[in-house]
Design a protein around this motif. Structure first.
Motif, PDB file in Angstrom:
ATOM      1  N   ASP A  24       0.829  -1.204   0.000  1.00 36.74           N
ATOM      2  CA  ASP A  24       0.000   0.000   0.000  1.00 36.74           C
ATOM      3  C   ASP A  24       0.863   1.253   0.000  1.00 36.74           C
ATOM      4  O   ASP A  24       0.587   2.199  -0.727  1.00 36.74           O
ATOM      5  CB  ASP A  24      -0.958   0.014   1.190  1.00 36.74           C
ATOM      6  N   GLY A  25       1.916   1.245   0.786  1.00 37.88           N
ATOM      7  CA  GLY A  25       2.825   2.394   0.820  1.00 37.88           C
ATOM      8  C   GLY A  25       3.550   2.580  -0.497  1.00 37.88           C
ATOM      9  O   GLY A  25       3.706   3.699  -0.987  1.00 37.88           O
ATOM     10  N   ASP A  26       3.991   1.467  -1.087  1.00 37.22           N
ATOM     11  CA  ASP A  26       4.679   1.548  -2.372  1.00 37.22           C
ATOM     12  C   ASP A  26       3.742   2.023  -3.474  1.00 37.22           C
ATOM     13  O   ASP A  26       4.105   2.841  -4.313  1.00 37.22           O
ATOM     14  CB  ASP A  26       5.262   0.186  -2.759  1.00 37.22           C
ATOM     15  N   LEU A  27       2.514   1.485  -3.495  1.00 36.12           N
ATOM     16  CA  LEU A  27       1.554   1.857  -4.528  1.00 36.12           C
ATOM     17  C   LEU A  27       1.076   3.291  -4.364  1.00 36.12           C
ATOM     18  O   LEU A  27       0.733   3.948  -5.354  1.00 36.12           O
ATOM     19  CB  LEU A  27       0.365   0.901  -4.516  1.00 36.12           C
ATOM     20  N   ALA A  28       1.063   3.785  -3.138  1.00 39.15           N
ATOM     21  CA  ALA A  28       0.585   5.146  -2.881  1.00 39.15           C
ATOM     22  C   ALA A  28       1.386   6.175  -3.668  1.00 39.15           C
ATOM     23  O   ALA A  28       0.836   7.186  -4.118  1.00 39.15           O
ATOM     24  CB  ALA A  28       0.641   5.448  -1.389  1.00 39.15           C
ATOM     25  N   VAL A  29       2.665   5.924  -3.872  1.00 41.82           N
ATOM     26  CA  VAL A  29       3.500   6.853  -4.639  1.00 41.82           C
ATOM     27  C   VAL A  29       2.999   6.941  -6.079  1.00 41.82           C
ATOM     28  O   VAL A  29       2.845   8.020  -6.645  1.00 41.82           O
ATOM     29  CB  VAL A  29       4.979   6.414  -4.614  1.00 41.82           C
ATOM     30  N   PHE A  30       2.736   5.808  -6.686  1.00 41.30           N
ATOM     31  CA  PHE A  30       2.321   5.783  -8.082  1.00 41.30           C
ATOM     32  C   PHE A  30       0.883   6.269  -8.271  1.00 41.30           C
ATOM     33  O   PHE A  30       0.562   6.896  -9.268  1.00 41.30           O
ATOM     34  CB  PHE A  30       2.471   4.376  -8.655  1.00 41.30           C
ATOM     35  N   PHE A  31       0.018   5.971  -7.325  1.00 39.91           N
ATOM     36  CA  PHE A  31      -1.388   6.343  -7.440  1.00 39.91           C
ATOM     37  C   PHE A  31      -1.684   7.676  -6.761  1.00 39.91           C
ATOM     38  O   PHE A  31      -2.796   7.930  -6.337  1.00 39.91           O
ATOM     39  CB  PHE A  31      -2.284   5.216  -6.917  1.00 39.91           C
ATOM     40  N   ASN A  32      -0.703   8.537  -6.683  1.00 38.51           N
ATOM     41  CA  ASN A  32      -0.821   9.873  -6.127  1.00 38.51           C
ATOM     42  C   ASN A  32      -1.030  10.841  -7.289  1.00 38.51           C
ATOM     43  O   ASN A  32      -0.229  10.885  -8.217  1.00 38.51           O
ATOM     44  CB  ASN A  32       0.461  10.212  -5.356  1.00 38.51           C
ATOM     45  N   THR A  33      -2.107  11.635  -7.245  1.00 38.37           N
ATOM     46  CA  THR A  33      -2.385  12.556  -8.352  1.00 38.37           C
ATOM     47  C   THR A  33      -1.371  13.692  -8.446  1.00 38.37           C
ATOM     48  O   THR A  33      -1.316  14.378  -9.465  1.00 38.37           O
ATOM     49  CB  THR A  33      -3.820  13.129  -8.252  1.00 38.37           C
ATOM     50  N   ASP A  34      -0.569  13.885  -7.418  1.00 39.10           N
ATOM     51  CA  ASP A  34       0.518  14.864  -7.501  1.00 39.10           C
ATOM     52  C   ASP A  34       1.740  14.276  -8.204  1.00 39.10           C
ATOM     53  O   ASP A  34       2.691  14.991  -8.485  1.00 39.10           O
ATOM     54  CB  ASP A  34       0.924  15.350  -6.105  1.00 39.10           C
ATOM     55  N   GLU A  35       1.717  12.986  -8.448  1.00 39.20           N
ATOM     56  CA  GLU A  35       2.843  12.308  -9.098  1.00 39.20           C
ATOM     57  C   GLU A  35       2.435  11.800 -10.481  1.00 39.20           C
ATOM     58  O   GLU A  35       2.577  12.492 -11.459  1.00 39.20           O
ATOM     59  CB  GLU A  35       3.345  11.153  -8.220  1.00 39.20           C
ATOM     60  N   PHE A  36       1.906  10.585 -10.558  1.00 35.80           N
ATOM     61  CA  PHE A  36       1.645   9.926 -11.833  1.00 35.80           C
ATOM     62  C   PHE A  36       0.167   9.746 -12.162  1.00 35.80           C
ATOM     63  O   PHE A  36      -0.200   9.620 -13.328  1.00 35.80           O
ATOM     64  CB  PHE A  36       2.306   8.536 -11.850  1.00 35.80           C
ATOM     65  N   ALA A  37      -0.673   9.665 -11.169  1.00 35.09           N
ATOM     66  CA  ALA A  37      -2.068   9.242 -11.356  1.00 35.09           C
ATOM     67  C   ALA A  37      -2.984  10.382 -11.794  1.00 35.09           C
ATOM     68  O   ALA A  37      -2.677  11.560 -11.627  1.00 35.09           O
ATOM     69  CB  ALA A  37      -2.599   8.629 -10.066  1.00 35.09           C
ATOM     70  N   LYS A  38      -4.127   9.962 -12.341  1.00 32.15           N
ATOM     71  CA  LYS A  38      -5.208  10.875 -12.694  1.00 32.15           C
ATOM     72  C   LYS A  38      -6.457  10.435 -11.929  1.00 32.15           C
ATOM     73  O   LYS A  38      -6.681   9.237 -11.760  1.00 32.15           O
ATOM     74  CB  LYS A  38      -5.496  10.804 -14.194  1.00 32.15           C
ATOM     75  N   PRO A  39      -7.271  11.384 -11.503  1.00 35.34           N
ATOM     76  CA  PRO A  39      -8.529  10.982 -10.861  1.00 35.34           C
ATOM     77  C   PRO A  39      -9.490  10.438 -11.912  1.00 35.34           C
ATOM     78  O   PRO A  39      -9.529  10.908 -13.050  1.00 35.34           O
ATOM     79  CB  PRO A  39      -9.047  12.285 -10.242  1.00 35.34           C
ATOM     80  N   ALA A  40     -10.241   9.431 -11.534  1.00 41.73           N
ATOM     81  CA  ALA A  40     -11.232   8.830 -12.426  1.00 41.73           C
ATOM     82  C   ALA A  40     -12.488   8.532 -11.620  1.00 41.73           C
ATOM     83  O   ALA A  40     -12.406   8.166 -10.446  1.00 41.73           O
ATOM     84  CB  ALA A  40     -10.691   7.546 -13.040  1.00 41.73           C
ATOM     85  N   THR A  41     -13.635   8.670 -12.250  1.00 38.90           N
ATOM     86  CA  THR A  41     -14.888   8.301 -11.616  1.00 38.90           C
ATOM     87  C   THR A  41     -15.205   6.879 -12.043  1.00 38.90           C
ATOM     88  O   THR A  41     -15.371   6.599 -13.230  1.00 38.90           O
ATOM     89  CB  THR A  41     -16.022   9.254 -12.029  1.00 38.90           C
ATOM     90  N   TYR A  42     -15.233   5.990 -11.071  1.00 40.87           N
ATOM     91  CA  TYR A  42     -15.464   4.564 -11.305  1.00 40.87           C
ATOM     92  C   TYR A  42     -16.910   4.248 -10.988  1.00 40.87           C
ATOM     93  O   TYR A  42     -17.387   4.522  -9.890  1.00 40.87           O
ATOM     94  CB  TYR A  42     -14.506   3.744 -10.435  1.00 40.87           C
ATOM     95  N   GLN A  43     -17.603   3.668 -11.973  1.00 45.45           N
ATOM     96  CA  GLN A  43     -18.992   3.264 -11.780  1.00 45.45           C
ATOM     97  C   GLN A  43     -19.088   1.753 -11.910  1.00 45.45           C
ATOM     98  O   GLN A  43     -18.963   1.205 -13.005  1.00 45.45           O
ATOM     99  CB  GLN A  43     -19.908   3.931 -12.813  1.00 45.45           C
ATOM    100  N   ALA A  44     -19.266   1.085 -10.771  1.00 45.83           N
ATOM    101  CA  ALA A  44     -19.448  -0.363 -10.776  1.00 45.83           C
ATOM    102  C   ALA A  44     -20.855  -0.677 -11.267  1.00 45.83           C
ATOM    103  O   ALA A  44     -21.708   0.206 -11.372  1.00 45.83           O
ATOM    104  CB  ALA A  44     -19.229  -0.931  -9.376  1.00 45.83           C
ATOM    105  N   LYS A  45     -21.107  -1.950 -11.550  1.00 42.37           N
ATOM    106  CA  LYS A  45     -22.442  -2.352 -12.012  1.00 42.37           C
ATOM    107  C   LYS A  45     -23.489  -2.136 -10.934  1.00 42.37           C
ATOM    108  O   LYS A  45     -24.656  -1.905 -11.223  1.00 42.37           O
ATOM    109  CB  LYS A  45     -22.428  -3.817 -12.455  1.00 42.37           C
ATOM    110  N   THR A  46     -23.070  -2.237  -9.681  1.00 41.28           N
ATOM    111  CA  THR A  46     -23.974  -1.971  -8.562  1.00 41.28           C
ATOM    112  C   THR A  46     -23.333  -0.922  -7.667  1.00 41.28           C
ATOM    113  O   THR A  46     -22.114  -0.855  -7.553  1.00 41.28           O
ATOM    114  CB  THR A  46     -24.231  -3.243  -7.734  1.00 41.28           C
ATOM    115  N   GLY A  47     -24.142  -0.098  -7.060  1.00 38.79           N
ATOM    116  CA  GLY A  47     -23.619   0.912  -6.151  1.00 38.79           C
ATOM    117  C   GLY A  47     -23.378   2.236  -6.859  1.00 38.79           C
ATOM    118  O   GLY A  47     -23.551   2.368  -8.063  1.00 38.79           O
TER     119      GLY A  47
END
Length: 122
Positions: A24-47
């Motif tokens: 989780d700590g390692d992935l947090a670096v890559f999935f940080n929008t200040d670094e590499f990631a982009k925000p996305a709106t995820y719509q599951a089939k339910t919810g």
């Protein structure tokens, strides 16, 4: 004179403990929008829809091996933390990235906490 270093005696039956991984700590670096990631709106089939962080790529793909003529295309993909996807994600769900809606065509978990989502622009 050389100084001799002694190692602890290990029996043949001794088991070494695996080193704990902080994925989780390692992935947090890559999935940080200040670094590499982009925000996305995820719509599951339910919810309801939720905002997650993804690594988005519009990879170029050569289809020459699949067609008799030279054809290329763009194959959009997103990588997300598997834990952010409801039940690991499913084909038919959607992602909205930078105001563009994509349908998830294929879900490819890597077994290490990251899932690649093959996308198709809607």
């Amino acid at each position: 004179m050389l100084k001799q270093h002694l190692l602890p005696n290990r029996s043949a039956n001794a088991q070494s403990l695996p080193m704990p991984l902080d994925l989780d700590g390692d992935l947090a670096v890559f999935f940080n929008t200040d670094e590499f990631a982009k925000p996305a709106t995820y719509q599951a089939k339910t919810g309801g829809a939720v905002t997650i962080q993804v690594l988005f790529d519009k990879a170029w793909m050569n289809l020459a091996d699949m067609a008799s003529v030279g054809v290329s295309t763009v194959n959009p993909m997103a990588r997300a933390k598997t834990a952010d996807l409801l039940d690991g994600g499913s084909a038919g769900e959607t992602l909205v990235i930078a105001s563009t809606t994509y349908q998830i065509r294929d879900v490819q978990p890597d077994g290490q906490g990251v899932t690649t989502l093959e996308l198709q622009k809607v």
